[in-house]
Design a protein around this motif. Structure first.
Motif, PDB file in Angstrom:
ATOM      1  N   GLY A   1       0.807  -1.210   0.000  1.00  0.00           N
ATOM      2  CA  GLY A   1       0.000   0.000   0.000  1.00  0.00           C
ATOM      3  C   GLY A   1       0.842   1.262   0.000  1.00  0.00           C
ATOM      4  O   GLY A   1       2.012   1.264  -0.350  1.00  0.00           O
ATOM      5  N   ALA A   2       0.241   2.338   0.417  1.00  0.00           N
ATOM      6  CA  ALA A   2       0.902   3.642   0.345  1.00  0.00           C
ATOM      7  C   ALA A   2       1.066   4.270   1.719  1.00  0.00           C
ATOM      8  O   ALA A   2       1.141   5.482   1.843  1.00  0.00           O
ATOM      9  CB  ALA A   2       0.100   4.567  -0.569  1.00  0.00           C
ATOM     10  N   GLN A   3       1.108   3.429   2.776  1.00  0.00           N
ATOM     11  CA  GLN A   3       1.202   4.024   4.098  1.00  0.00           C
ATOM     12  C   GLN A   3       2.590   4.595   4.367  1.00  0.00           C
ATOM     13  O   GLN A   3       2.751   5.478   5.197  1.00  0.00           O
ATOM     14  CB  GLN A   3       0.837   3.013   5.196  1.00  0.00           C
ATOM     15  CG  GLN A   3       1.848   1.882   5.394  1.00  0.00           C
ATOM     16  CD  GLN A   3       1.576   0.719   4.483  1.00  0.00           C
ATOM     17  OE1 GLN A   3       0.913   0.857   3.468  1.00  0.00           O
ATOM     18  NE2 GLN A   3       2.081  -0.448   4.845  1.00  0.00           N
ATOM     19  N   ASN A   4       3.629   4.108   3.676  1.00  0.00           N
ATOM     20  CA  ASN A   4       4.962   4.657   3.828  1.00  0.00           C
ATOM     21  C   ASN A   4       5.223   5.653   2.695  1.00  0.00           C
ATOM     22  O   ASN A   4       5.083   5.323   1.517  1.00  0.00           O
ATOM     23  CB  ASN A   4       6.021   3.554   3.800  1.00  0.00           C
ATOM     24  CG  ASN A   4       5.902   2.632   5.004  1.00  0.00           C
ATOM     25  OD1 ASN A   4       5.238   1.603   4.941  1.00  0.00           O
ATOM     26  ND2 ASN A   4       6.534   3.017   6.098  1.00  0.00           N
ATOM     27  N   ALA A   5       5.612   6.856   3.054  1.00  0.00           N
ATOM     28  CA  ALA A   5       5.792   7.905   2.055  1.00  0.00           C
ATOM     29  C   ALA A   5       6.802   7.503   0.989  1.00  0.00           C
ATOM     30  O   ALA A   5       6.688   7.917  -0.169  1.00  0.00           O
ATOM     31  CB  ALA A   5       6.253   9.191   2.750  1.00  0.00           C
ATOM     32  N   GLU A   6       7.782   6.687   1.373  1.00  0.00           N
ATOM     33  CA  GLU A   6       8.833   6.306   0.432  1.00  0.00           C
ATOM     34  C   GLU A   6       8.320   5.466  -0.734  1.00  0.00           C
ATOM     35  O   GLU A   6       8.986   5.370  -1.775  1.00  0.00           O
ATOM     36  CB  GLU A   6       9.940   5.518   1.158  1.00  0.00           C
ATOM     37  CG  GLU A   6      10.683   6.315   2.207  1.00  0.00           C
ATOM     38  CD  GLU A   6      10.044   6.212   3.581  1.00  0.00           C
ATOM     39  OE1 GLU A   6      10.756   6.415   4.573  1.00  0.00           O
ATOM     40  OE2 GLU A   6       8.822   5.915   3.658  1.00  0.00           O
ATOM     41  N   VAL A   7       7.156   4.809  -0.585  1.00  0.00           N
ATOM     42  CA  VAL A   7       6.642   3.955  -1.659  1.00  0.00           C
ATOM     43  C   VAL A   7       5.396   4.542  -2.323  1.00  0.00           C
ATOM     44  O   VAL A   7       4.912   3.975  -3.303  1.00  0.00           O
ATOM     45  CB  VAL A   7       6.323   2.534  -1.130  1.00  0.00           C
ATOM     46  CG1 VAL A   7       7.547   1.907  -0.489  1.00  0.00           C
ATOM     47  CG2 VAL A   7       5.151   2.554  -0.148  1.00  0.00           C
TER      48      VAL A   7
ATOM     49  N   ASP B   1      12.151  -1.657  -5.591  1.00  0.00           N
ATOM     50  CA  ASP B   1      13.425  -1.185  -5.057  1.00  0.00           C
ATOM     51  C   ASP B   1      13.224  -0.316  -3.822  1.00  0.00           C
ATOM     52  O   ASP B   1      14.017  -0.367  -2.873  1.00  0.00           O
ATOM     53  CB  ASP B   1      14.186  -0.410  -6.127  1.00  0.00           C
ATOM     54  CG  ASP B   1      14.626  -1.297  -7.280  1.00  0.00           C
ATOM     55  OD1 ASP B   1      14.624  -2.539  -7.122  1.00  0.00           O
ATOM     56  OD2 ASP B   1      14.967  -0.747  -8.355  1.00  0.00           O
ATOM     57  N   ALA B   2      12.147   0.479  -3.812  1.00  0.00           N
ATOM     58  CA  ALA B   2      11.872   1.316  -2.644  1.00  0.00           C
ATOM     59  C   ALA B   2      11.543   0.461  -1.427  1.00  0.00           C
ATOM     60  O   ALA B   2      11.965   0.757  -0.304  1.00  0.00           O
ATOM     61  CB  ALA B   2      10.733   2.283  -2.955  1.00  0.00           C
ATOM     62  N   LYS B   3      10.772  -0.607  -1.650  1.00  0.00           N
ATOM     63  CA  LYS B   3      10.431  -1.490  -0.533  1.00  0.00           C
ATOM     64  C   LYS B   3      11.662  -2.239  -0.027  1.00  0.00           C
ATOM     65  O   LYS B   3      11.822  -2.435   1.182  1.00  0.00           O
ATOM     66  CB  LYS B   3       9.340  -2.469  -0.967  1.00  0.00           C
ATOM     67  CG  LYS B   3       7.999  -1.794  -1.177  1.00  0.00           C
ATOM     68  CD  LYS B   3       6.934  -2.781  -1.607  1.00  0.00           C
ATOM     69  CE  LYS B   3       5.584  -2.085  -1.761  1.00  0.00           C
ATOM     70  NZ  LYS B   3       4.511  -3.017  -2.141  1.00  0.00           N
ATOM     71  N   LEU B   4      12.542  -2.645  -0.935  1.00  0.00           N
ATOM     72  CA  LEU B   4      13.769  -3.304  -0.516  1.00  0.00           C
ATOM     73  C   LEU B   4      14.649  -2.356   0.291  1.00  0.00           C
ATOM     74  O   LEU B   4      15.321  -2.774   1.246  1.00  0.00           O
ATOM     75  CB  LEU B   4      14.534  -3.830  -1.728  1.00  0.00           C
ATOM     76  CG  LEU B   4      14.025  -5.141  -2.318  1.00  0.00           C
ATOM     77  CD1 LEU B   4      14.761  -5.462  -3.617  1.00  0.00           C
ATOM     78  CD2 LEU B   4      14.176  -6.290  -1.332  1.00  0.00           C
TER      79      LEU B   4
ATOM     80  N   PHE C   1       9.518 -10.361  -9.625  1.00  0.00           N
ATOM     81  CA  PHE C   1       9.463 -10.496  -8.181  1.00  0.00           C
ATOM     82  C   PHE C   1       9.145  -9.171  -7.496  1.00  0.00           C
ATOM     83  O   PHE C   1       9.351  -9.017  -6.319  1.00  0.00           O
ATOM     84  CB  PHE C   1      10.798 -11.030  -7.645  1.00  0.00           C
ATOM     85  CG  PHE C   1      11.144 -12.381  -8.162  1.00  0.00           C
ATOM     86  CD1 PHE C   1      10.244 -13.428  -8.050  1.00  0.00           C
ATOM     87  CD2 PHE C   1      12.364 -12.619  -8.769  1.00  0.00           C
ATOM     88  CE1 PHE C   1      10.557 -14.684  -8.519  1.00  0.00           C
ATOM     89  CE2 PHE C   1      12.688 -13.870  -9.237  1.00  0.00           C
ATOM     90  CZ  PHE C   1      11.789 -14.915  -9.112  1.00  0.00           C
ATOM     91  N   GLY C   2       8.660  -8.187  -8.260  1.00  0.00           N
ATOM     92  CA  GLY C   2       8.438  -6.864  -7.669  1.00  0.00           C
ATOM     93  C   GLY C   2       7.095  -6.710  -7.054  1.00  0.00           C
ATOM     94  O   GLY C   2       6.814  -5.726  -6.432  1.00  0.00           O
TER      95      GLY C   2
END
Length: 576
Positions: free
Chosen positions: A442-448, A458-461, A575-576
């Motif tokens: 989802g979009a709860q983390n601003a970075e993703v 890549d952002a989640k990793l 795998f993304g």
């Protein structure tokens, strides 16, 4: 070996190498975006849960035509005979009255195999199956993409013959549990340019040798299949309204997050039937390893104190191998509480822990109704969440909430302090593309937020690596809690589960005289995850043989079939 078994082994090798499989298929960002949108439904009483189990079991039994399969062995009505059917998987189905069930209320089953090797019989491997998780109406659907295993329950005969699992061959085909075949070794050679090798002398073997055979393959085994969607950490009966028709009661989904109660019922069954006493003239186990991969890794750690209390004697050497179930370190916030961007930046897994811990009932206490049902004193225990279970079993305070100044790392710290002679281990690839998707959906983390495709992956990793630094910071000072973190193995479930299928592809090395995160100067290391397993199984003292704390360097995929294929698949964000 039966040709059907050979086929399943080959199918497992190919499927596991070329897909993320059932061990952790992760939600899409679209599905995950609903993660924080639903308030957790009110706690329902254990009387409600038991009525749900009774009715689901009645319907299940009424629909049975023939529940047996060829070669299937079932615990007889008179109870288990531990000396019978050695080296054979035996099925036990819990009665509805035990309070055990799958998420849909149907019967829960466990499996055991008593070793025919007299020297190994009183060494026990407790294995938890993996397979995703769920937390709301959408993710707990039988056809959901989140990968919560067996939402429709467990068929009788779930484990067949030599340990291949009918619906989840990818999950239990591990060198830790079962021996691998020539064909699996050949697949490892094809993909990684080498097999797993022999741990006893470090020689990497030839093609016709089978892969590494850890001692645990000869141990007595107890296997917990996974069908509760709660990483076997829940004790919560919930109802979820259909978001598309929230006022239509006929579409309400009832989910029994019942993993903790299944393990509780299993420990009672083993104790009542004198499982440990029957395995040895000593009357206690020599060794006990609690193990699981993916969701099963979380299951193993969350249930460790209860299993240890039930099965281990004073002289039993006990260990934990949590494979790819890292307790990403974050404080748990109140249900529905808004987590500030600053807090999410510091501990990006906080939002997931908030949702999961409250949905699965980590802090749950018995309702007044649970304490007043005549003839059912067990309801109070069944309604207690994992925090209450741990504090009762260990006698230690488990602080994981923001309000108490704690975080989820307390689950590891308490184990280390309470059982100073046990050996604990976490393994995880640093590029685990499954766990990173579950925690940061989802979009709860601003970075993703707003990202798609490879950029989102890549952002989640990146968030995952940040969290793993926090995990190592938590485990580093603990003298008996080791870890093993190679960089990647892209072709095997997107660098997920280090002990799946083969130990090949998990190699790492370290020069001598380097300081680990525990502040110790260590000798040189050159091995794979199998060597880490052997270290956990060591009967030496921690002073004589410290637990390993190994982190592999960032590396490019090698020039072999696995590396080339992994690079190609990454271009298409498979795998993304």
């Amino acid at each position: 070996m039966n040709p059907t078994r050979v086929f399943w082994r080959v199918a497992a090798a190919l499927a596991l190498s070329l897909s993320m499989g059932a061990a952790g298929s992760a939600p899409s960002s679209q599905e995950g975006s609903a993660q924080g949108s639903q308030a957790v439904s009110p706690q329902r009483s254990r009387a409600d849960a038991q009525a749900f189990i009774d009715e689901a079991t009645r319907k299940y039994n009424a629909g049975l035509t023939n529940s047996s399969r060829p070669g299937q062995t079932i615990v007889p009505a008179a109870g288990p005979n531990w000396a019978a059917d050695l080296d054979t998987w035996v099925e036990y189905t819990f009665p509805a009255s035990s309070g055990a069930s799958c998420m849909n209320g149907t019967p829960y089953r466990m499996y055991y195999k008593v070793s025919s090797d007299a020297g190994m019989r009183d060494k026990v491997l407790v294995d938890f199956e993996g397979g995703g998780a769920c937390w709301d109406f959408q993710s707990c659907r039988p056809d959901a993409d989140t990968g919560a295993a067996n939402p429709d329950g467990l068929p009788s005969g779930y484990i067949q013959g030599d340990g291949i699992v009918s619906k989840t061959a990818l999950l239990l085909t591990s060198p830790v549990l079962e021996g691998n075949t020539f064909l699996v070794e050949a697949a490892a050679r094809l993909l990684f340019g080498r097999g797993s090798g022999k741990l006893d002398d470090g020689w990497w073997g030839r093609l016709w040798q089978t892969t590494t055979a850890p001692e645990t393959q000869k141990w007595t085994k107890v296997v917990f299949p996974y069908c509760t969607g709660d990483v076997s950490a829940g004790a919560s009966f919930r109802s979820f309204n259909d978001p598309a028709a929230p006022d239509d009661a006929t579409k309400t989904r009832y989910v029994n997050f019942n993993g903790l109660n299944n393990v509780r019922a299993a420990m009672k069954f083993l104790q009542d039937n004198k499982f440990t006493q029957s395995l040895s003239d000593r009357g206690y186990l020599q060794q006990l390893l609690v193990y699981g991969g993916s969701a099963g890794g979380y299951s193993a750690q969350f249930n460790y104190p209860m299993i240890r209390q039930a099965l281990a004697g004073e002289k039993t050497r006990v260990a934990l191998l949590n494979d790819s179930g890292p307790l990403l370190t974050a404080p748990v916030y109140g249900s529905g509480e808004i987590i500030s961007p600053a807090d999410l930046e510091k501990t990006p897994a906080a939002k997931f822990w908030q949702l999961a811990s409250h949905t699965w009932g980590f802090f749950q206490q018995p309702l007044t109704a649970d304490l007043r049902v005549p003839g059912h004193p067990e309801y109070a225990e069944q309604a207690s969440g994992v925090i209450a279970r741990w504090e009762k079993t260990t006698g230690k305070k488990v602080n994981i909430t923001k309000a108490a100044g704690g975080d989820t790392g307390s689950f590891s710290t308490v184990l280390s302090n309470r059982y100073p002679n046990d050996r604990f281990g976490l393994t995880s690839f640093q590029q685990d593309q499954v766990i990173s998707r579950f925690f940061f959906i989802g979009a709860q983390n601003a970075e993703v937020a707003g990202l798609e495709g490879s950029a989102l992956r890549d952002a989640k990793l990146k968030l995952f690596q940040k969290e793993m630094d926090l995990v190592r910071g938590n485990l580093g000072p603990l003298p008996n809690f080791g870890y093993y973190m190679p960089w990647s193995r892209y072709l095997v479930i997107g660098s997920h589960v280090t002990t799946a299928l083969t130990f090949a592809g998990t190699e790492t090395s370290r020069a001598a005289n380097m300081r680990d995160d525990g502040g110790r100067i260590q000798p040189a290391f050159d091995g794979d995850v199998g060597h880490f397993l052997n270290n956990l199984l060591s009967t030496n003292s921690l002073e004589a043989e410290p637990v390993l704390k190994e982190v592999g360097p960032e590396k490019a995929e090698p020039l072999n079939l696995a590396g080339v294929a992994g690079w190609l698949l990454s271009l298409f964000n498979v795998f993304g």
